[in-house]
Design a protein around this motif. Sequence first.
Motif, short mmCIF file in Angstrom:
data_model
loop_
_atom_site.label_atom_id
_atom_site.label_comp_id
_atom_site.label_asym_id
_atom_site.label_seq_id
_atom_site.Cartn_x
_atom_site.Cartn_y
_atom_site.Cartn_z
N SER A 69 3.79 -18.03 -8.65
CA SER A 69 3.09 -16.89 -8.30
C SER A 69 1.73 -17.37 -7.90
CB SER A 69 3.76 -15.90 -7.76
OG SER A 69 3.05 -15.00 -6.88
N ILE A 70 1.35 -16.50 -9.95
CA ILE A 70 0.52 -17.07 -10.46
C ILE A 70 -0.67 -17.78 -10.03
CG2 ILE A 70 -1.22 -15.98 -12.63
CD1 ILE A 70 1.20 -14.43 -12.90
N ILE A 176 -2.90 1.45 -4.90
CA ILE A 176 -2.15 2.19 -4.41
C ILE A 176 -0.68 1.65 -5.03
CG2 ILE A 176 -3.54 3.00 -2.54
CD1 ILE A 176 -1.70 1.39 -1.08
N ILE A 177 -0.99 0.24 -5.66
CA ILE A 177 1.03 -0.21 -6.26
C ILE A 177 0.54 0.15 -7.82
CG2 ILE A 177 1.67 -1.62 -6.52
CD1 ILE A 177 1.49 -2.87 -3.45
N PRO A 178 1.79 0.71 -8.19
CA PRO A 178 1.29 0.71 -10.17
C PRO A 178 1.48 -0.19 -10.61
CG PRO A 178 3.30 2.08 -8.58
CD PRO A 178 2.32 1.49 -7.53
N LYS A 179 2.73 -0.92 -10.18
CA LYS A 179 3.01 -2.30 -11.55
C LYS A 179 2.59 -3.36 -10.18
CE LYS A 179 6.40 0.44 -13.98
NZ LYS A 179 8.12 0.46 -14.03
N TRP A 180 2.48 -4.67 -10.67
CA TRP A 180 2.21 -6.21 -10.71
C TRP A 180 3.60 -6.45 -9.56
CZ3 TRP A 180 4.13 -10.60 -9.82
CH2 TRP A 180 3.36 -11.48 -10.31
N GLU A 181 3.18 -6.92 -8.29
CA GLU A 181 4.05 -7.00 -7.44
C GLU A 181 3.96 -8.65 -6.80
OE1 GLU A 181 6.17 -4.71 -4.87
OE2 GLU A 181 5.42 -2.89 -6.04
N THR A 182 4.19 -9.05 -6.17
CA THR A 182 4.53 -10.17 -5.39
C THR A 182 5.54 -10.45 -3.83
OG1 THR A 182 4.10 -12.84 -5.58
CG2 THR A 182 5.88 -11.98 -6.89
N ASP A 183 4.45 -11.10 -3.14
CA ASP A 183 5.14 -11.03 -1.65
C ASP A 183 5.13 -9.78 -1.40
OD1 ASP A 183 5.15 -13.96 -1.72
OD2 ASP A 183 7.40 -13.60 -3.33
N ILE A 184 3.68 -9.48 -1.16
CA ILE A 184 3.61 -7.99 -0.56
C ILE A 184 3.35 -7.89 1.26
CG2 ILE A 184 2.10 -5.89 -0.25
CD1 ILE A 184 4.27 -5.68 -2.51
N LYS A 185 4.56 -7.40 1.84
CA LYS A 185 3.80 -7.83 3.72
C LYS A 185 2.54 -7.91 3.19
CE LYS A 185 8.64 -7.79 4.93
NZ LYS A 185 9.30 -7.50 6.00
#
Length: 199
Positions: A69-70, A176-185
């Motif tokens: 992803s990165i 607003i998202i506290p932790k790194w995530e991927t594939d957020i709609k």
Amino acid sequence: MFVNLAHKRSYYIVNAITFYRLLTAPLLLTLLFYERLSIFKWLLIVSFLTDAVDGHLARKFKVTSAFGSILDSVSDDLTIAVAIIGIVLVNPAFLRQELVLVVIQVFLFFAQIAAALFRYRKISSFHTYLAKFVAVFQAVFLMLFYWLPQPVYILFYFVSALTILDLLEEIILVLIIPKWETDIKGLYWVIKKSALPKV
């Protein structure tokens, strides 16, 4: 074991396609400085096509990963950056004319990166629906820029508006998202999810 080998092979193939885009970016830049525009614009098309292919294959074969992803995000950003540098070299008058819009987008882009690095210690890789939608139109505009005698101004303004919305959404998501995530709609789905009662 066969399934694991097939899965690994798919993983390496998908990342190899993405690596192609990453490694081609400096080549594209070199072609620009040596004024080999005829080769540059063909390779630019190939780079944009690989962006569509690797994401589709990653989802199809279920080989998505944080690394991939990165890698995809960095490769995308470098490809766009080289294409924009090309605009400066090929048609500086266009850049001067649209400097305000370009500066706003560049500022928001670096603001988003800075916010993500500060919060997550790495760049964001949300891959929102809006980001994917914007990427298609960015690619179309940039490819047409090098193939047509004049820039398509209506498309440029449309893409700029979408890009600004996308970057603002990503900045808000970082906040607003506290932790790194991927594939957020997208922001709508994040807010909707947070509004659901905890079970």
